[in-house]
Write an enzyme that holds these catalytic residues in place. Structure first.
Site, short mmCIF file in Angstrom:
data_model
loop_
_atom_site.label_atom_id
_atom_site.label_comp_id
_atom_site.label_asym_id
_atom_site.label_seq_id
_atom_site.Cartn_x
_atom_site.Cartn_y
_atom_site.Cartn_z
N GLU A 1 0.80 -1.23 0.00
CA GLU A 1 0.00 0.00 0.00
C GLU A 1 0.83 1.26 0.00
OE1 GLU A 1 -3.06 0.30 2.90
OE2 GLU A 1 -4.12 -1.46 2.16
N GLU B 1 -5.89 -8.47 0.99
CA GLU B 1 -6.48 -8.09 2.27
C GLU B 1 -7.96 -7.78 2.10
OE1 GLU B 1 -4.73 -4.85 4.45
OE2 GLU B 1 -2.69 -5.52 4.04
C1 BDP Z 1 -4.72 -2.03 5.24
C2 BDP Z 1 -3.27 -2.18 5.65
C3 BDP Z 1 -3.10 -3.03 6.93
C4 BDP Z 1 -4.11 -2.57 7.96
C5 BDP Z 1 -5.52 -2.74 7.40
C6 BDP Z 1 -6.61 -2.35 8.41
O1 BDP Z 1 -2.50 -2.76 4.62
O2 BDP Z 1 -1.78 -2.90 7.40
O3 BDP Z 1 -3.96 -3.22 9.19
O4 BDP Z 1 -5.63 -1.89 6.29
O5 BDP Z 1 -7.02 -1.20 8.40
O6 BDP Z 1 -4.92 -0.90 4.51
O7 BDP Z 1 -7.01 -3.19 9.21
#
Ligand code: BDP
Length: 592
Positions: A400, A488
């Site tokens: 990111e 993710e």
């Molecule tokens: C994403 C990130 C991650 C965060 C996650 C979140 O890559 O590190 O922990 O969001 O908000 O954007 O839980």
């Protein structure tokens, strides 16, 4: 630099245990070592004591311990090997600075001065700095701006969502090798050519005076040798018929490298395990050993109560057991290189790994030339350490970044070019939260997308979240024609919070959202994988949307399942047309 090993030619002695701890002075390693402050190695510091005395003061800390060298033959070259110190380390022996290292997750070695001889009490001190800046990787102290609009205004001031733990969080060893000559670098490239014919290429470096190098895989009756020229050597060839390394079928072969002097005497040796497999991107598919595979699994963190990032063996074994229980076949080392024993275990269990550099939330409003230099070094150290692991199937050079910024493309052109130059055998994955508007997509072979419909956007709206997911993925596919995976997605859930109908923060909502999103994504033909964010709850900087950390784990921080973990277990155990066999049947085989 090779990891510590004890064999007929090498000796590795652990310096793990209790070290003295003090706040450091303005510079150097002077400190007021009071008897009630100790630091266990390996461990982070932040969860040990009841008050945050170093953190609030934002001061560097100083570690200290004493040791003696054993009286083994004197023609030995001694060094200190650190598996990882976060973020920056200065090493001092008997009051003299002997080495330093920046970035927290890869090993470094410091030779001991000649004055260090058996029978003398030797003092080692390590100054550890955790202060991040625009020049460091990861970045920090960016005036609480966050990157990508997230994680702004938190304490400590980091533009990412995990705790910047401080300390000697990996093991420390004293290492002895022959003074005359040593193997210094071994870059193995085992490959699988045409069905089951294995091939090994080995490039290496030698320190000191040596004549030749020999490499053998006894089990295959294969050996090969080459001369050493200007401290370097190359050797290799076909090794014959081999069994492939695969998911849940982790066939490994032991390989030994020997260094030989002009008189034909072996002066050093090193053992490793290798696996033969092929990995390639074809159209929208990722092919392992010629077969299309679908990645199922997790983004993780090295994070555990009390020890922070220094969990080591027991936590690692538990995590692999839980991943097997869910039916996952892979994970990403988000957002930094993990301890090498994690990759050893992935090799032994047949689990696929996306290995990630520690560059997270690179914010191009603040980057300097030094940020890029440090980032390139991180990629070099990651690939140098992990390239021989069959489990590592691709590299992620960052997570990111602010990759909609005009500076992003030239920056990542250099980073990806360096990664490809160092390792032409593995694909690169770009991990983005910007979907089709990411300006760097074409630099990668695969794209991993981080997206949170139903959580940060469309909260509570499960059906609309599914539609939004499909819209983002289709938009991405229009501009990027290679394989795409979800790296993710997820929702926070506090273990024990229940709600019907499913509402945010409840276990029901997390389970239902993940299942809906994954089912919808899998229906799209260009999608080749799905990773949940996150495997387990983890510590973060303090910020109002975080309740003692991020609760997107499908396991709690102490590794017990939430409802979503049970749901994934059913989902991932449904027939997977890409798996070689039932993955759970193979994990924890007798080879462990
Ligand atoms: C994403 C990130 C991650 C965060 C996650 C979140 O890559 O590190 O922990 O969001 O908000 O954007 O839980």
């Amino acid at each position: 630099m090779l990891p510590p090993q004890t064999n007929a030619h090498r000796l590795a002695l652990s310096l793990d245990g209790l070290w003295d701890l003090a706040l450091a002075g303005a510079q150097g390693v002077s400190g007021d070592f009071v008897t009630d402050r100790v630091a266990p190695v390996p461990s982070a510091l932040e969860e040990l004591y009841c008050e945050a005395w170093w953190l609030d003061a934002e001061r560097d800390v100083c570690y200290r311990r004493f040791f003696e060298l054993p009286a083994i033959p004197t023609d030995r070259r001694w060094s200190l090997w650190f598996g990882g110190v976060s973020y920056r380390a200065e090493v001092w022996i008997d009051g003299v600075k002997v080495g330093e290292h920046e970035t927290g997750h890869t090993p470094f070695e410091v030779p001991l001065p000649a004055s260090c001889r058996p029978g003398r009490r030797i003092e080692v001190r390590v100054r550890v700095t955790q202060t991040l800046s625009a020049d460091t990787v990861p970045m920090g102290n960016l005036m609480n701006t966050g990157a990508n609009g997230q994680f702004a205004g938190q304490y400590p001031d980091v533009p990412f969502d995990f705790f910047p733990f401080t300390g000697i969080h990996r093991s420390v060893h004293l290492v002895a090798v022959a003074e005359q000559a040593q193997l210094a670098k071994l870059d193995f490239e085992p490959t699988l050519r045409t069905a089951n014919i294995g091939h090994i290429a080995l490039a290496g470096r030698v320190r000191g005076n040596a004549h030749a190098v020999e490499c053998r895989v006894a089990e295959l009756g294969w050996a090969c040798s080459a001369g050493v020229e200007d401290g370097a050597f190359h050797l290799g060839g076909e090794v014959g018929t081999v069994e492939a390394w695969d998911i849940g079928q982790p066939r490994l072969y032991d390989v030994e490298v020997r260094l030989i002097d002009a008189a034909g005497v072996v002066v050093d040796s090193y053992q490793r395990h290798l696996g033969f497999r092929s990995i390639e991107v074809v159209g929208t598919q990722l092919k392992l050993n010629g077969r299309a595979v679908r990645l199922t699994g997790f983004g993780k963190h090295e994070d555990f109560a009390v020890v922070g990032r220094g969990g080591g063996g027991a936590v690692t074994v538990r995590d692999f057991a839980l991943m097997a229980w869910t039916g996952a076949n892979s994970f990403r080392t988000s957002h930094y290189p993990y301890a090498e024993e994690t990759l050893d275990l992935a090799d032994r269990l047949g689990v696929l790994v996306i290995a990630e550099a520690p560059a997270v939330s690179i914010n191009f409003e603040f980057t300097t030339e030094r940020t890029l230099e440090t980032h390139l070094r991180c990629v070099e150290e990651l690939i140098a350490r992990d390239r021989h692991h069959p489990s590592v199937i691709m590299w992620s050079v960052a997570n990111e970044s602010l990759s909609t910024h005009a500076k992003a493309r030239p920056y990542f052109r250099q980073v990806t070019a360096r990664a490809r130059e160092l390792d032409g055998t593995r694909p690169l994955i770009g991990v983005t939260c910007h979907g089709a508007s990411d300006t760097t997509l074409d630099l990668y072979d695969l794209v991993g997308v981080n997206l949170y419909p139903g959580w940060y956007e469309l909260p509570g709206l499960l059906a609309q979240a599914e539609d939004r997911l499909e819209e983002i993925l289709r938009g991405l596919h229009e501009v990027f024609h290679g394989p795409i995976m979800i790296t993710e997605t997820g929702a926070d859930a506090v273990a024990g919070f229940h709600s019907l109908p499913a509402r945010q923060w409840s276990e029901e909502y997390q389970a239902e959202l993940i299942e809906r999103l994954f089912r919808r994504a899998r229906a799209l033909p260009f999608m080749m994988g799905e990773h949940v964010w996150n495997f387990a709850d983890f510590a973060t900087a303090q910020n109002f949307p975080r309740a003692l950390g991020n609760r997107k784990g499908v396991f709690t921080r102490d590794r017990q399942p939430k409802l979503a973990a049970h749901r994934l277990r059913s989902w991932w155990h449904e027939a997977d047309e890409t798996a070689p066999t039932d993955p759970t049947a193979k994990l924890f085989t007798p080879t462990l």
